[in-house]
Design an enzyme around this catalytic site. Structure first.
Site, short mmCIF file in Angstrom:
data_model
loop_
_atom_site.label_atom_id
_atom_site.label_comp_id
_atom_site.label_asym_id
_atom_site.label_seq_id
_atom_site.Cartn_x
_atom_site.Cartn_y
_atom_site.Cartn_z
N CYS B 10 0.73 -1.02 -0.02
CA CYS B 10 -0.02 0.00 -0.06
C CYS B 10 0.85 1.23 0.02
CB CYS B 10 -0.88 0.09 1.25
SG CYS B 10 0.05 0.18 2.74
N CYS B 13 3.05 1.58 3.04
CA CYS B 13 4.28 0.63 3.17
C CYS B 13 5.31 1.07 2.40
CB CYS B 13 3.61 -0.55 2.71
SG CYS B 13 2.12 -1.28 3.66
#
Lengths: 130, 77
Positions: B10, B13
């Site tokens: 994501c 991240c």
């Protein structure tokens, strides 16, 4: 059905809400967990392991620390989930006690679908109030 | 030193990975940076929300992007 989420949830986007249950060894304890699983499926929050908080498991502690809100679901007034969180230094934002819905505590752990549905409706009413 | 970034790819991240790389570069520590996307391994650390950062097996943060300064503190010997 698994007792843990299928995968860790990303903290991107919406509020990061943690749900902790007592998961006690009586009907209302088991009901607390069943309700939390349903709340997670509805996107209300992420079910987390209360026992991991008791054990001070670093991954669980860190996950709880960054939660925007903490909801605890206790089966009875012993408040074990809430107290476990408090002893670890967390302050639950909202507590639900299943026994307050008039369900008698018993060692009968088999849960009826109707009982789960009725309890979920009551829990949702509380969460949607205020 | 082993630095693991737990997450599923994501945006947060990916941001965490960028910040980790910056902190490592600025401190000059010798670190292996690994992106962990395997759910079983992430759950194995007890992490319930990502992104998370693990330094030499110890979970340092979960559910938020750490700052460069925080990471520097964790990786300095």
């Amino acid at each position: 059905m698994k007792n843990m989420p299928e995968e860790p949830k990303c903290a991107c986007g919406s509020a990061n809400v943690a749900i902790f249950t007592c998961a006690g060894a009586v009907n209302i304890g088991q009901l607390s967990n069943r309700i939390a699983i349903k709340l997670e499926k509805q996107g209300i929050g992420n079910l987390m392991c209360t026992a991991g908080i008791g054990a001070r498991a670093p991954g669980l502690m860190k996950s709880a620390e960054t939660s925007d809100r903490i909801i605890t679901i206790d089966g009875c007034p012993l408040n074990c989930a809430s107290k476990t969180l408090e002893l670890a230094g967390f302050k639950p934002d909202r507590q639900i006690v299943i026994s307050e819905f008039g369900i008698k505590k018993s060692k009968e752990r088999g849960l009826e679908d109707q009982e789960v549905a009725d309890t979920l409706r009551k829990v949702m009413e509380i969460l949607q109030s205020k | 030193m082993k630095i693991e970034i737990l997450g599923t790819g994501c945006s947060k991240c990916n941001k965490t990975k960028e910040i980790v790389e910056k902190a490592v570069k600025e401190t000059g520590v010798n670190a292996e940076i690994i992106k962990v996307e395997d759910f079983d391994k992430i759950l194995g650390y007890g992490v319930m929300v990502t992104p998370a950062l693990v330094v030499d097996g110890e979970v340092k943060v979960a559910g938020k992007v750490p700052s460069v300064d925080e990471i520097k503190k964790w990786i300095k010997k």
